[in-house]
Design a protein around this motif. Structure first.
Motif, short mmCIF file in Angstrom:
data_model
loop_
_atom_site.label_atom_id
_atom_site.label_comp_id
_atom_site.label_asym_id
_atom_site.label_seq_id
_atom_site.Cartn_x
_atom_site.Cartn_y
_atom_site.Cartn_z
N VAL A 18 -2.04 37.48 77.62
CA VAL A 18 -3.25 38.27 77.39
C VAL A 18 -3.35 38.54 75.90
CG1 VAL A 18 -4.47 40.41 77.92
CG2 VAL A 18 -3.01 39.37 79.65
N LEU A 19 -4.44 38.08 75.30
CA LEU A 19 -4.70 38.31 73.88
C LEU A 19 -5.74 39.41 73.76
CD1 LEU A 19 -5.02 34.58 72.78
CD2 LEU A 19 -3.02 36.04 72.63
N VAL A 20 -5.39 40.48 73.07
CA VAL A 20 -6.25 41.65 72.97
C VAL A 20 -6.72 41.82 71.53
CG1 VAL A 20 -6.38 44.14 73.34
CG2 VAL A 20 -4.99 42.74 74.84
N VAL A 21 -7.99 42.15 71.37
CA VAL A 21 -8.57 42.39 70.05
C VAL A 21 -8.11 43.77 69.56
CG1 VAL A 21 -10.73 42.65 68.78
CG2 VAL A 21 -10.57 40.99 70.63
N LYS A 22 -7.83 43.86 68.27
CA LYS A 22 -7.39 45.13 67.68
C LYS A 22 -8.41 46.22 67.95
CE LYS A 22 -5.52 46.96 63.40
NZ LYS A 22 -5.16 46.65 62.02
N TYR A 23 -7.94 47.37 68.35
CA TYR A 23 -8.74 48.54 68.70
C TYR A 23 -9.68 48.26 69.87
CZ TYR A 23 -7.14 50.03 64.11
OH TYR A 23 -6.36 50.32 63.01
N ARG A 24 -9.42 47.20 70.64
CA ARG A 24 -10.22 46.82 71.82
C ARG A 24 -11.71 46.74 71.50
NH1 ARG A 24 -6.90 45.40 76.30
NH2 ARG A 24 -8.53 46.10 77.69
N ARG A 25 -12.04 46.24 70.32
CA ARG A 25 -13.45 46.09 69.95
C ARG A 25 -14.08 44.96 70.75
NH1 ARG A 25 -12.27 47.05 63.70
NH2 ARG A 25 -12.52 49.30 63.73
N SER A 26 -15.35 45.09 71.04
CA SER A 26 -16.07 44.10 71.85
C SER A 26 -16.64 43.01 70.94
CB SER A 26 -17.19 44.78 72.61
OG SER A 26 -16.69 45.77 73.47
N VAL A 27 -15.84 41.98 70.68
CA VAL A 27 -16.26 40.93 69.77
C VAL A 27 -16.21 39.53 70.38
CG1 VAL A 27 -15.65 42.22 67.69
CG2 VAL A 27 -13.96 40.75 68.77
N ILE A 28 -15.62 39.37 71.55
CA ILE A 28 -15.47 38.04 72.13
C ILE A 28 -16.69 37.72 72.98
CG2 ILE A 28 -14.07 36.58 73.63
CD1 ILE A 28 -11.66 38.28 72.84
N ASP A 29 -17.36 36.63 72.61
CA ASP A 29 -18.48 36.14 73.43
C ASP A 29 -18.13 34.73 73.91
OD1 ASP A 29 -18.75 34.69 71.12
OD2 ASP A 29 -20.78 35.37 70.64
N ASP A 30 -19.06 34.06 74.56
CA ASP A 30 -18.79 32.73 75.11
C ASP A 30 -18.46 31.71 74.02
OD1 ASP A 30 -19.15 33.59 77.70
OD2 ASP A 30 -21.27 33.04 77.76
N ASN A 31 -19.13 31.79 72.87
CA ASN A 31 -18.88 30.84 71.78
C ASN A 31 -17.46 30.98 71.24
OD1 ASN A 31 -21.46 29.80 71.93
ND2 ASN A 31 -22.27 31.27 70.45
N ILE A 32 -17.03 32.20 71.01
CA ILE A 32 -15.68 32.44 70.49
C ILE A 32 -14.63 32.03 71.52
CG2 ILE A 32 -14.05 34.25 69.77
CD1 ILE A 32 -16.44 35.68 68.50
N SER A 33 -14.88 32.34 72.78
CA SER A 33 -13.95 31.97 73.83
C SER A 33 -13.83 30.45 73.96
CB SER A 33 -14.39 32.57 75.16
OG SER A 33 -13.55 32.16 76.20
N ASP A 34 -14.95 29.74 73.91
CA ASP A 34 -14.92 28.28 74.00
C ASP A 34 -14.19 27.66 72.82
OD1 ASP A 34 -16.29 28.43 76.38
OD2 ASP A 34 -18.26 28.01 75.47
N TYR A 35 -14.39 28.21 71.62
CA TYR A 35 -13.69 27.71 70.43
C TYR A 35 -12.18 27.91 70.57
CZ TYR A 35 -12.19 27.21 65.60
OH TYR A 35 -11.53 26.83 64.47
N ALA A 36 -11.77 29.11 71.00
CA ALA A 36 -10.34 29.41 71.17
C ALA A 36 -9.73 28.54 72.26
CB ALA A 36 -10.14 30.89 71.48
N LYS A 37 -10.49 28.31 73.33
CA LYS A 37 -10.01 27.47 74.42
C LYS A 37 -9.80 26.03 73.93
CE LYS A 37 -11.17 26.14 79.14
NZ LYS A 37 -12.16 26.29 80.22
N GLY A 38 -10.73 25.53 73.14
CA GLY A 38 -10.59 24.18 72.59
C GLY A 38 -9.37 24.05 71.71
N LYS A 39 -9.13 25.05 70.87
CA LYS A 39 -7.95 25.03 70.01
C LYS A 39 -6.66 25.08 70.84
CE LYS A 39 -9.55 24.81 65.89
NZ LYS A 39 -9.23 23.66 65.02
N PHE A 40 -6.66 25.93 71.88
CA PHE A 40 -5.48 26.05 72.73
C PHE A 40 -5.18 24.73 73.43
CE2 PHE A 40 -3.22 27.03 76.61
CZ PHE A 40 -2.27 27.95 76.19
#
Length: 67
Positions: A18-40
């Motif tokens: 589980v990767l959590v954003v600092k201070y639990r800020r709401s910054v992850i959207d579909d584009n960021i998730s897809d980019y991170a998934k591709g890198k992973f």
């Protein structure tokens, strides 16, 4: 159920990350998730890691993978 093996053992290991954003800020959207998934996935090929499941919310990402 397919088991992995090497010269001396047979195993089936799944990891839940589980990767959590600092201070639990709401910054992850579909584009960021897809980019991170591709890198992973691209890095996982190099280290023989296979992605089983990927889910995200606005402030965290759940990754289930087999290594």
């Amino acid at each position: 159920m397919k088991l992995d093996s090497n010269n001396h053992s047979v195993f089936l290991l799944h990891y839940h990350l589980v990767l959590v954003v600092k201070y639990r800020r709401s910054v992850i959207d579909d584009n960021i998730s897809d980019y991170a998934k591709g890198k992973f996935v691209s890095l996982g090929k190099k280290y023989n890691i296979s992605l089983v499941e990927w889910n995200h919310d606005e402030d965290h990402i759940h990754i289930l993978f087999k290594a």
